[in-house]
Design a protein around this motif. Structure first.
Motif, PDB file in Angstrom:
ATOM      1  N   ILE A  71       0.836  -1.206   0.000  1.00 39.52           N
ATOM      2  CA  ILE A  71       0.000   0.000   0.000  1.00 39.52           C
ATOM      3  C   ILE A  71       0.868   1.251   0.000  1.00 39.52           C
ATOM      4  O   ILE A  71       0.578   2.218  -0.712  1.00 39.52           O
ATOM      5  N   LYS A  95      -6.561   1.920 -12.331  1.00 39.88           N
ATOM      6  CA  LYS A  95      -7.550   0.884 -12.621  1.00 39.88           C
ATOM      7  C   LYS A  95      -6.863  -0.369 -13.156  1.00 39.88           C
ATOM      8  O   LYS A  95      -7.175  -1.486 -12.731  1.00 39.88           O
ATOM      9  N   ALA A  98      -5.036  -2.027 -10.296  1.00 40.19           N
ATOM     10  CA  ALA A  98      -5.975  -2.699  -9.391  1.00 40.19           C
ATOM     11  C   ALA A  98      -6.440  -4.027  -9.974  1.00 40.19           C
ATOM     12  O   ALA A  98      -6.523  -5.032  -9.248  1.00 40.19           O
ATOM     13  N   GLN A  99      -6.735  -4.049 -11.262  1.00 41.03           N
ATOM     14  CA  GLN A  99      -7.162  -5.300 -11.900  1.00 41.03           C
ATOM     15  C   GLN A  99      -6.042  -6.338 -11.857  1.00 41.03           C
ATOM     16  O   GLN A  99      -6.266  -7.504 -11.545  1.00 41.03           O
ATOM     17  N   SER A 102      -5.474  -7.554  -8.224  1.00 32.45           N
ATOM     18  CA  SER A 102      -6.544  -8.457  -7.816  1.00 32.45           C
ATOM     19  C   SER A 102      -6.264  -9.881  -8.305  1.00 32.45           C
ATOM     20  O   SER A 102      -6.362 -10.849  -7.538  1.00 32.45           O
ATOM     21  N   VAL A 127      -7.264  -7.379   2.265  1.00 31.03           N
ATOM     22  CA  VAL A 127      -7.875  -6.952   1.003  1.00 31.03           C
ATOM     23  C   VAL A 127      -8.737  -5.703   1.218  1.00 31.03           C
ATOM     24  O   VAL A 127      -8.755  -4.796   0.382  1.00 31.03           O
ATOM     25  N   SER A 128      -9.411  -5.636   2.361  1.00 32.05           N
ATOM     26  CA  SER A 128     -10.242  -4.463   2.666  1.00 32.05           C
ATOM     27  C   SER A 128      -9.397  -3.195   2.775  1.00 32.05           C
ATOM     28  O   SER A 128      -9.782  -2.143   2.288  1.00 32.05           O
ATOM     29  N   LEU A 130      -6.550  -2.674   1.315  1.00 32.93           N
ATOM     30  CA  LEU A 130      -6.059  -2.353  -0.022  1.00 32.93           C
ATOM     31  C   LEU A 130      -7.143  -1.673  -0.856  1.00 32.93           C
ATOM     32  O   LEU A 130      -6.852  -0.758  -1.625  1.00 32.93           O
ATOM     33  N   SER A 131      -8.375  -2.090  -0.701  1.00 30.58           N
ATOM     34  CA  SER A 131      -9.437  -1.560  -1.560  1.00 30.58           C
ATOM     35  C   SER A 131      -9.964  -0.201  -1.098  1.00 30.58           C
ATOM     36  O   SER A 131     -10.755   0.404  -1.794  1.00 30.58           O
ATOM     37  N   THR A 132      -9.503   0.285   0.049  1.00 30.20           N
ATOM     38  CA  THR A 132      -9.961   1.603   0.496  1.00 30.20           C
ATOM     39  C   THR A 132      -9.057   2.716   0.050  1.00 30.20           C
ATOM     40  O   THR A 132      -8.029   2.562  -0.455  1.00 30.20           O
TER      41      THR A 132
END
Length: 132
Positions: A71, A95, A98-99, A102, A127-128, A130-132
């Motif tokens: 991060i 984007k 991120a893809q 993932s 994962v949470s 990372l996705s914020t």
């Protein structure tokens, strides 16, 4: 249409200019793809630590060490890109990263034996974050 009204010499220059614009666009896209590739390498590097983690013990941090390091690198990249590129371009690059991340994380996580709910909750927490 513009080439019809220009003298022949300027038509040639216009054609060369169009070629240069195309080359510049191609080069720009290659640079963006390289950024995604570099981040793929960084994801893989940090995920090497997954096998060393004791996933069945409770983590007192919001995220595991490998995820915090990843991060931090992503934040640094975003900060640099945002200071030099258009917002839409930065959004597109992030984007793509991120893809890719993932998919890579799923690959890395699938190799680990998550036997307890503690280990499953730790992955969800990582994962949470990372996705914020």
């Amino acid at each position: 249409t513009l080439s019809r009204v220009l003298p022949l010499r300027q038509q040639v220059l216009l054609g060369e200019l169009d070629k240069l614009v195309g080359d510049l666009t191609d080069h720009e896209q290659e640079l963006y793809n390289k950024l995604v590739s570099i981040m793929r390498e960084r994801v893989d590097f940090h995920c090497r630590a997954l096998a060393e983690e004791d996933w069945n013990t409770q983590n007192t941090e919001a995220a595991s060490a490998y995820m915090r390091a990843l991060i931090k690198e992503l934040q640094n990249l975003i900060r640099v890109l945002a200071s030099t590129l258009d917002r839409a371009v930065v959004h597109n690059i992030i984007k793509q990263i991120a893809q890719m991340a993932s998919k890579r994380l799923v690959d890395h996580y699938s190799k680990l034996p998550f036997a307890t709910t503690i280990s499953q909750h730790r992955v969800v927490a990582d994962v949470s974050v990372l996705s914020t």
